[in-house]
Design an enzyme around this catalytic site. Structure first.
Site, PDB file in Angstrom:
ATOM      1  N   ASP A 252       0.928  -1.349   0.195  1.00 13.03           N
ATOM      2  CA  ASP A 252      -0.243  -0.025  -0.124  1.00 13.03           C
ATOM      3  C   ASP A 252       0.784   1.238   0.134  1.00 13.03           C
ATOM      4  OD1 ASP A 252      -2.185  -1.490   0.110  1.00 13.03           O
ATOM      5  OD2 ASP A 252      -3.099  -0.743   2.171  1.00 13.03           O
TER       6      ASP A 252
ATOM      7  N   HIS B  89      -5.339   3.192  -4.267  1.00 19.24           N
ATOM      8  CA  HIS B  89      -5.424   3.269  -2.527  1.00 19.24           C
ATOM      9  C   HIS B  89      -5.722   4.675  -2.307  1.00 19.24           C
ATOM     10  CE1 HIS B  89      -4.651   2.167   1.450  1.00 19.24           C
ATOM     11  NE2 HIS B  89      -3.742   2.847   1.847  1.00 19.24           N
TER      12      HIS B  89
ATOM     13  N   HIS C 250      -5.563   9.621   0.617  1.00 25.18           N
ATOM     14  CA  HIS C 250      -5.704   8.648   1.521  1.00 25.18           C
ATOM     15  C   HIS C 250      -6.756   9.201   2.630  1.00 25.18           C
ATOM     16  CE1 HIS C 250      -4.206   5.882   4.781  1.00 25.18           C
ATOM     17  NE2 HIS C 250      -3.874   5.164   3.820  1.00 25.18           N
TER      18      HIS C 250
ATOM     19  N   HIS D 253       3.925  -2.041   3.348  1.00 21.57           N
ATOM     20  CA  HIS D 253       3.950  -0.752   2.925  1.00 21.57           C
ATOM     21  C   HIS D 253       5.440  -0.461   2.463  1.00 21.57           C
ATOM     22  CE1 HIS D 253       0.651  -0.922   5.584  1.00 21.57           C
ATOM     23  NE2 HIS D 253       0.058   0.299   5.043  1.00 21.57           N
TER      24      HIS D 253
END
Length: 254
Positions: free
Chosen positions: A65, A116, A120, A210
């Protein structure tokens, strides 16, 4: 004006989905579908990196991500060396926009590119217009760079609900959650990240990592080597679902 969204569905729908998940807020409910249930469909074919049949093989999906980042090139080197495909849930602002060549390389080397969101934002806390913008801007940016529009999305912090699913369906996106987390965002030692990933993984797992955190990429070779030694085969998320495929508007979680 933002609409209030708490999706409560009848228990009768659970048989098809297999799982009822609870949002991180503790009050929102939504149905999820397991990879094994998605594989029962027969209208898709395995994509890159061979023709692994996850109905028979012990498959696992490695996902990252919030990239690309300055660490992505090294990660791509590792994945190429070990012939492991991954699924990248990319962020738009300050990531896709900052590292366009890495996005192109990910696509060129056979990885699955997904969204994603752009900035965010927590999707359950913003307006419909903002949600649509979070989806569309990211999808537009990926398509412009690679020629292929994402079909998968991971909501920031995993926070979603049925209304977000409705808007994701409009954009042609299926939501992909996870069952393995190493909490690498707390920046534990690389050895700890490896140990946590290996310990939690089972067949059909979707591993969340990540690559923007400094200790994550060094942990990846150990994760790959140890899971391969246990008989796991690495695939992209779409491959995990093949011969079925993720359906826009649905939420998937092992």
């Amino acid at each position: 004006m933002m609409k209030k969204r708490n999706g409560f569905r009848a228990a009768a729908t659970l048989a098809a989905a297999g799982t009822l998940a609870f949002g991180l807020s503790g009050c929102t409910q939504y149905d999820t579908t397991k990879p094994s249930a998605a594989r029962k469909a027969d209208d898709a074919k395995p994509a890159a990196f061979g023709t692994v049949d996850c109905r028979k093989a012990k498959c696992v999906a490695l996902t990252f991500d919030a990239g690309p980042s300055e660490n992505s090139a090294k990660l791509l080197d590792i994945l190429k060396e070990k012939q492991v495909p991954a699924t990248f849930f990319l962020l738009g602002k300050n990531h896709i926009a900052k590292h366009p060549e890495l996005v192109k390389r990910m696509a060129r080397e056979g990885h699955e590119l997904a969204s994603h969101t752009w900035d965010h934002k927590i999707l359950t806390k913003i307006s419909d217009a903002e949600i649509r913008d979070e989806f569309k801007r990211t999808d537009d940016a990926v398509e412009k760079l690679t020629g292929k529009r994402p079909t998968l999305m991971r909501p920031p912090q995993g926070r979603t609900d049925d209304h977000v699913s409705e808007l994701a369906k409009e954009e042609g996106l299926a939501q992909i959650l996870w069952d393995v987390t190493t909490k690498d965002y707390t920046v534990p030692p690389s050895k700890t990240i490896t140990e946590r990933a290996v310990k939690q993984t089972h067949r059909d797992s979707i591993i969340l990592l990540h690559d923007l955190y400094k200790n994550t990429v060094p942990a990846v070779p150990g994760i790959i080597d140890q899971l391969k030694a246990k008989g796991y085969v690495f695939v992209t998320v779409p491959q995990l679902f093949a011969p079925g495929k993720p359906v826009p508007g649905k939420i998937y979680k092992p």
